[in-house]
Design a protein around this motif. Structure first.
Motif, PDB file in Angstrom:
ATOM      1  N   UNK A  13       0.545  30.057   8.269  1.00 29.50           N
ATOM      2  CA  UNK A  13       0.378  31.331   8.976  1.00 29.50           C
ATOM      3  C   UNK A  13       1.465  31.486  10.029  1.00 29.50           C
ATOM      4  N   UNK A  14       2.043  32.666  10.094  1.00 30.62           N
ATOM      5  CA  UNK A  14       3.064  32.977  11.098  1.00 30.62           C
ATOM      6  C   UNK A  14       2.901  34.423  11.528  1.00 30.62           C
ATOM      7  N   UNK A  15       3.489  34.755  12.676  1.00 30.26           N
ATOM      8  CA  UNK A  15       3.439  36.124  13.181  1.00 30.26           C
ATOM      9  C   UNK A  15       4.459  37.005  12.467  1.00 30.26           C
ATOM     10  N   UNK A  16       4.155  38.287  12.415  1.00 27.97           N
ATOM     11  CA  UNK A  16       5.075  39.317  11.940  1.00 27.97           C
ATOM     12  C   UNK A  16       5.235  40.356  13.033  1.00 27.97           C
ATOM     13  N   UNK A  17       6.369  41.037  13.014  1.00 29.82           N
ATOM     14  CA  UNK A  17       6.586  42.081  14.015  1.00 29.82           C
ATOM     15  C   UNK A  17       5.784  43.338  13.713  1.00 29.82           C
ATOM     16  N   UNK A  18       5.502  43.594  12.440  1.00 27.86           N
ATOM     17  CA  UNK A  18       4.765  44.794  12.043  1.00 27.86           C
ATOM     18  C   UNK A  18       3.278  44.460  11.972  1.00 27.86           C
ATOM     19  N   UNK A  19       2.405  45.255  12.598  1.00 26.13           N
ATOM     20  CA  UNK A  19       0.966  44.982  12.541  1.00 26.13           C
ATOM     21  C   UNK A  19       0.439  44.984  11.105  1.00 26.13           C
TER      22      UNK A  19
END
Length: 388
Positions: free
Chosen positions: A110-116
């Motif tokens: 799991x990683x973050x994305x800039x787009x919700x």
């Protein structure tokens, strides 16, 4: 030769096919385990604390807890600001079900994305869909609808997807090897296993999944424009069927097991035009008696029917009596063979099965039936399309 057509029956199969002195232990689907791994990884990503246990919701509303075998935090290379990523592993416990994916390490990265919003991808060991008819986009990961919803709901319990972007990659070490023991390749799922499950729970020795896979295989075949499905009762009959019909694509051959009725119903619903059934004596005898779900716990070979077939094929009174008193369908087959009557009696048996299947399909399908020997090496009789 005329005979009375039997009533058609498609008996239900109990959840378990074996009687046990103690209750069988249920297990968890790959979808439930992938969901648990996702929630554990995301929780670790949010809190900075590796998780040793995680709770998720199943589709029916039940909450269950899973042990987390491994949960790691690490920097995500190439991500602005040095944002972290997390990876968690939940090992599948299939309970007492003989599942090829028992012990699989369902892994979520799991990683973050800039787009919700949520992006769900398949990693190594998760199959890629290459054919239509599965209800999944061609080219995408073989993660079915219910696990997708479960993962989305689990993520939503940790973060607000309206404001936060999350990327989840599900992978399964050795998944490609496990997939060799499934029907995935024939269905056009390549490179790994499927992430499955409609309830999150594996019922031990449940045949519901087999029945569903039979129906799904017919749908996949129909989606590719094929119009004749070949129903085989197992591996040996499939080998015989392939030799009999070498020009048909692999997708046309469906290992139907005991679920002939379900397969024929799916074939009619999908607008197919033809069914070829290839089987051995016992299954054909049950079908000839009008039994469309042929598991041994719900049906048995009608030896009086085989005795009547023997008489119609020209067998004398002694042979008719011997077949009627036979131990099994195979025994009757051997009696026919010893008496030199296998071809004639087998052809008549196949014609009876053809009549039953056509009536069950309400004459919506052309039907051919072939009887093979017990090695699966040759066709010994048929309903007329092939020489016995």
């Amino acid at each position: 030769m005329t005979y009375d057509l039997p009533p058609l029956r498609e008996p239900d199969l109990p959840r378990t096919a074996k009687v046990r002195p103690t209750a069988l232990r249920t297990g968890w689907t790959t979808g439930a385990c992938a969901t648990a791994a996702t929630k554990a990884a995301l929780t670790a990503l949010v809190t900075g604390v590796p998780q040793g246990e995680v709770e998720i919701g199943l589709p029916a509303g039940r909450r269950v807890r899973f042990p987390v075998t491994r949960c790691d935090l690490s920097p995500a290379t190439g991500t602005p600001g040095g944002a972290a990523r997390a990876e968690a592993v939940v090992v599948k416990d299939a309970g007492d079900d003989p599942d090829v994916t028992h012990g699989a390490e369902l892994t979520a990265t799991v990683a973050w994305r800039e787009v919700p919003g949520l992006v769900l991808e398949g990693g190594p060991g998760v199959g890629t869909v290459t054919k239509p008819g599965l209800g999944l986009p061609v080219g995408g990961p073989a993660i079915n609808d219910t696990p997708r919803r479960m993962i989305g709901e689990a993520v939503g319990e940790v973060v607000d997807l309206a404001t936060v972007g999350v990327r989840v990659v599900i992978s399964v070490p050795r998944g490609e090897i496990m997939a060799r023991r499934t029907t995935n390749r024939r269905l056009g799922i390549l490179g790994g296993i499927s992430i499955l499950g409609t309830t999150g729970i594996v019922r031990p020795f449940s045949t519901a999944s087999w029945r569903a896979s039979v129906v799904q295989a017919v749908h996949v075949m129909a989606a590719q424009g094929e119009r004749t499905v070949v129903l085989c009762t197992g591996g040996r009959t499939e080998r015989a069927a392939r030799a009999l019909l070498p020009d048909l694509p692999e997708v046309c051959f469906v290992e139907v097991g005991d679920f002939t009725g379900a397969a024929v119903t799916a074939a009619v619903a999908d607008g197919l035009t033809g069914v070829v059934f290839v089987g051995m004596a016992g299954k054909l005898a049950k079908l000839a008696a009008g039994v469309l779900m042929t598991h041994y716990t719900r049906s048995k070979v009608d030896l009086s029917l085989l005795g009547a077939v023997t008489a119609d094929a020209g067998g004398d009174a002694d042979l008719v009596a011997a077949v009627t008193a036979a131990n099994t369908g195979r025994h009757a087959y051997e009696l026919w063979e010893d008496a030199g009557l296998l071809g004639a009696a087998g052809d008549l048996l196949c014609r009876r099965v053809r009549a039953v299947l056509r009536r069950f399909a309400e004459d919506a399908l052309d039907v051919d039936v072939a009887l093979v020997d017990f090695t699966g090496s040759r066709v010994v009789a048929s309903s007329g399309r092939w020489a016995g």
